[in-house]
Structure formats: structure tokens, C-alpha cells
Design an enzyme around this catalytic site. Structure first.
Site, PDB file in Angstrom:
ATOM      1  N   GLU A   1      -2.232  -0.884  -5.261  1.00 21.84           N
ATOM      2  CA  GLU A   1      -3.238  -1.064  -4.201  1.00 21.84           C
ATOM      3  C   GLU A   1      -4.639  -1.299  -4.779  1.00 21.84           C
ATOM      4  O   GLU A   1      -4.841  -1.237  -6.000  1.00 21.84           O
ATOM      5  CB  GLU A   1      -3.190   0.159  -3.263  1.00 21.84           C
ATOM      6  CG  GLU A   1      -2.498  -0.153  -1.937  1.00 21.84           C
ATOM      7  CD  GLU A   1      -3.374  -1.024  -1.024  1.00 21.84           C
ATOM      8  OE1 GLU A   1      -4.376  -1.594  -1.482  1.00 21.84           O
ATOM      9  OE2 GLU A   1      -3.047  -1.135   0.174  1.00 21.84           O
ATOM     10  N   HIS A   2      -5.609  -1.512  -3.904  1.00 21.95           N
ATOM     11  CA  HIS A   2      -6.974  -1.929  -4.254  1.00 21.95           C
ATOM     12  C   HIS A   2      -7.669  -1.035  -5.288  1.00 21.95           C
ATOM     13  O   HIS A   2      -7.448   0.174  -5.346  1.00 21.95           O
ATOM     14  CB  HIS A   2      -7.834  -1.955  -2.987  1.00 21.95           C
ATOM     15  CG  HIS A   2      -7.967  -0.594  -2.370  1.00 21.95           C
ATOM     16  ND1 HIS A   2      -8.973   0.259  -2.706  1.00 21.95           N
ATOM     17  CD2 HIS A   2      -7.185   0.053  -1.483  1.00 21.95           C
ATOM     18  CE1 HIS A   2      -8.818   1.385  -2.031  1.00 21.95           C
ATOM     19  NE2 HIS A   2      -7.742   1.277  -1.283  1.00 21.95           N
ATOM     20  N   ASP A   3      -8.484  -1.645  -6.105  1.00 20.83           N
ATOM     21  CA  ASP A   3      -9.402  -0.943  -7.023  1.00 20.83           C
ATOM     22  C   ASP A   3      -8.701  -0.105  -8.092  1.00 20.83           C
ATOM     23  O   ASP A   3      -9.293   0.858  -8.599  1.00 20.83           O
ATOM     24  CB  ASP A   3     -10.406  -0.068  -6.247  1.00 20.83           C
ATOM     25  CG  ASP A   3     -11.248  -0.907  -5.293  1.00 20.83           C
ATOM     26  OD1 ASP A   3     -11.915  -1.823  -5.776  1.00 20.83           O
ATOM     27  OD2 ASP A   3     -11.184  -0.674  -4.068  1.00 20.83           O
TER      28      ASP A   3
ATOM     29  N   THR B   1      -2.539  -5.881  -4.761  1.00 17.69           N
ATOM     30  CA  THR B   1      -3.528  -6.227  -3.734  1.00 17.69           C
ATOM     31  C   THR B   1      -4.847  -6.665  -4.389  1.00 17.69           C
ATOM     32  O   THR B   1      -4.807  -7.436  -5.332  1.00 17.69           O
ATOM     33  CB  THR B   1      -3.698  -5.102  -2.690  1.00 17.69           C
ATOM     34  OG1 THR B   1      -4.370  -4.009  -3.297  1.00 17.69           O
ATOM     35  CG2 THR B   1      -2.356  -4.662  -2.128  1.00 17.69           C
TER      36      THR B   1
END
Ligand code: UDP
Length: 218
Positions: A139-141, A121
Site C-alpha cells: 500500500e501507499h508510502d 499502489t
């Protein structure tokens, strides 16, 4: 002659990634043969419709630019081979399947293998020679180090840091961290298949189960 492409490793990982590499070149409109390289080979042979050679033979091929995806699950071997390739002026090659999804601001170093149905992502940093096997997601970050390996269906949620050479087994689920306190999987740690990781994992240990706990060496 100019460019040639190869998959290093002709065992399970390499044979599964060859079709991904083929569709990767097709997507880019590049018509080229893709070799297998495997040091077990003593002569030129054919494997799944591709020429297969050992590294010495590959080095001797008359191409100016050589691109190699290291398709070997063992991350220590990946690192050793990556250094050899870099010393020899061979480029690390990244491939991804047609249905791999990469969203915004993903900074990924060279040598990645992103299998079918992988999703990466947004706002993610990934180091060298990352392997994300079938259906895994990031997923993010998240921040992922060098030579990290995901078996199939790894669920890596947001704000997780995974250090170099960690191995995450099939179907493992890693709980999200927070921007101030990311969940950290330490350098060289192993997360067993199906583990549910709810807190940070120290470097070098193996964790298994739900919730994941350190597997003590006997
Ligand atoms: N291999 C190689 N050179 C090396 C180390 C490994 O060509 O320096 C090859 C090895 O001969 C084998 C493959 O890499 O064919 C690794 O396959 P393995 O079955 O161990 O695991 P996989 O990574 O495919 O799951």
C-alpha cells in the site's frame, strides 16, 4: 545476436515465474527464447519447454545483452548471484504479470519479480530484486529495501518500511504505520506465515502469531 533472457533458478520459484516472464515478453512484443539457468545442471537440457543450462554455459552464449531474473527465494543467494551478474555485465531483469497493478510514483529498482494478482499502489520505493508472490500487495508510502521477499498473499499496508533481506511469510498482515512513525520491519527479519504484525519488528528476529511476537531461539 543481440538480446537473450533467462530465469536463474529452475526449482519451484523459477518454474512458477517462467510463465510470468513469457507473458511479460509477449506484452512487450518481444519474440525471444527464455533460458533457465541452474548450477545443478551439467549439460544442456529442456525444462517445461525451455532450454536449461548452467551459468557457465549461459555466459558462453553469443549474445551482446543478457537479461536475467533471479528466481530464487533465498535472498542471500539472490544477492550473491546479483553481484556475479553485475560483475559479468549481465543485466538484472524485472518481470511482472499482465494483471499486476502498479499505480502512481512507484520507484522500483531492477530485478523485481511481480507475480499474478500483485498490486503496488502509489508513492512507493522498492529496492533491488524484490519478490512479490501471488496476490501480495504493497500500500501507499511504503519503503522496501533490497532483496526483500514476500510469499503469497502478504498484506503490506500503508507507511510501512521493510529493510533489506526481510522475508514475509504467506498471508501475513502488517499494520499500517503513519507518515511520522512508519511501522518498521528490521533488516533480515522473518515474519511467519499468517502473522498479524501490529508493531515494529527488530532486525534479525522471527515473529509469529496474532499479535505477532518474537520467537525466542531455544
Ligand atoms: N541455484 C543455482 N545457483 C546457486 C544457488 C542456487 O543455480 O548459486 C539453484 C539451485 O540449484 C536450485 C534453485 O536455485 O535449483 C533454488 O531452489 P530451491 O528449491 O532452494 O528454492 P526456490 O527458490 O525455488 O523456492
Amino acid at each position: 545476436m543481440t538480446k537473450i533472457y533467462a530465469i536463474y533458478g529452475a526449482s519451484g520459484c523459477g518454474r512458477s515465474l517462467m510463465p510470468v516472464a513469457r507473458e511479460h515478453l509477449t506484452r512487450l512484443g518481444i519474440q525471444s527464447r527464455i533460458y533457465f539457468i541452474d548450477d545443478r545442471l551439467t549439460e544442456v537440457t529442456e525444462l517445461n519447454g525451455h532450454p536449461a543450462v548452467n551459468y557457465h554455459m549461459f555466459k558462453a552464449l553469443p549474445y551482446t545483452n543478457k537479461f536475467v531474473l533471479i528466481a530464487i527465494a533465498n535472498s542471500q543467494i539472490r544477492e550473491k548471484i546479483a553481484h556475479r551478474l553485475e560483475n559479468d555485465g549481465v543485466h538484472l531483469w524485472s518481470v511482472q504479470a499482465n494483471n499486476t497493478i502498479i499505480m502512481d510514483h512507484v520507484d522500483m529498482a531492477e530485478g523485481a519479480a511481480l507475480s499474478p494478482f500483485v498490486t503496488i499502489t502509489s508513492n512507493i520505493k522498492i529496492g533491488k530484486c524484490f519478490h512479490a508472490n501471488l496476490y501480495s500487495y504493497v500500500e501507499h508510502d511504503c519503503v522496501i529495501g533490497d532483496y526483500v521477499t514476500f510469499a503469497p498473499s502478504v498484506k503490506c499496508n500503508g507507511n510501512i518500511h521493510i529493510e533489506d533481506h526481510a522475508y514475509i511469510g504467506t498471508g501475513a498482515v502488517i499494520k499500517q504505520g503513519t507518515p511520522d512513525k512508519p511501522l518498521v520491519i528490521g533488516k533480515g527479519a522473518i515474519v511467519g506465515m499468517g502473522a498479524v504484525v501490529t508493531k515494529s519488528v527488530p532486525p534479525g528476529v522471527t515473529v509469529v502469531g496474532n499479535p505477532a511476537r518474537i520467537l525466542e531461539k531455544r
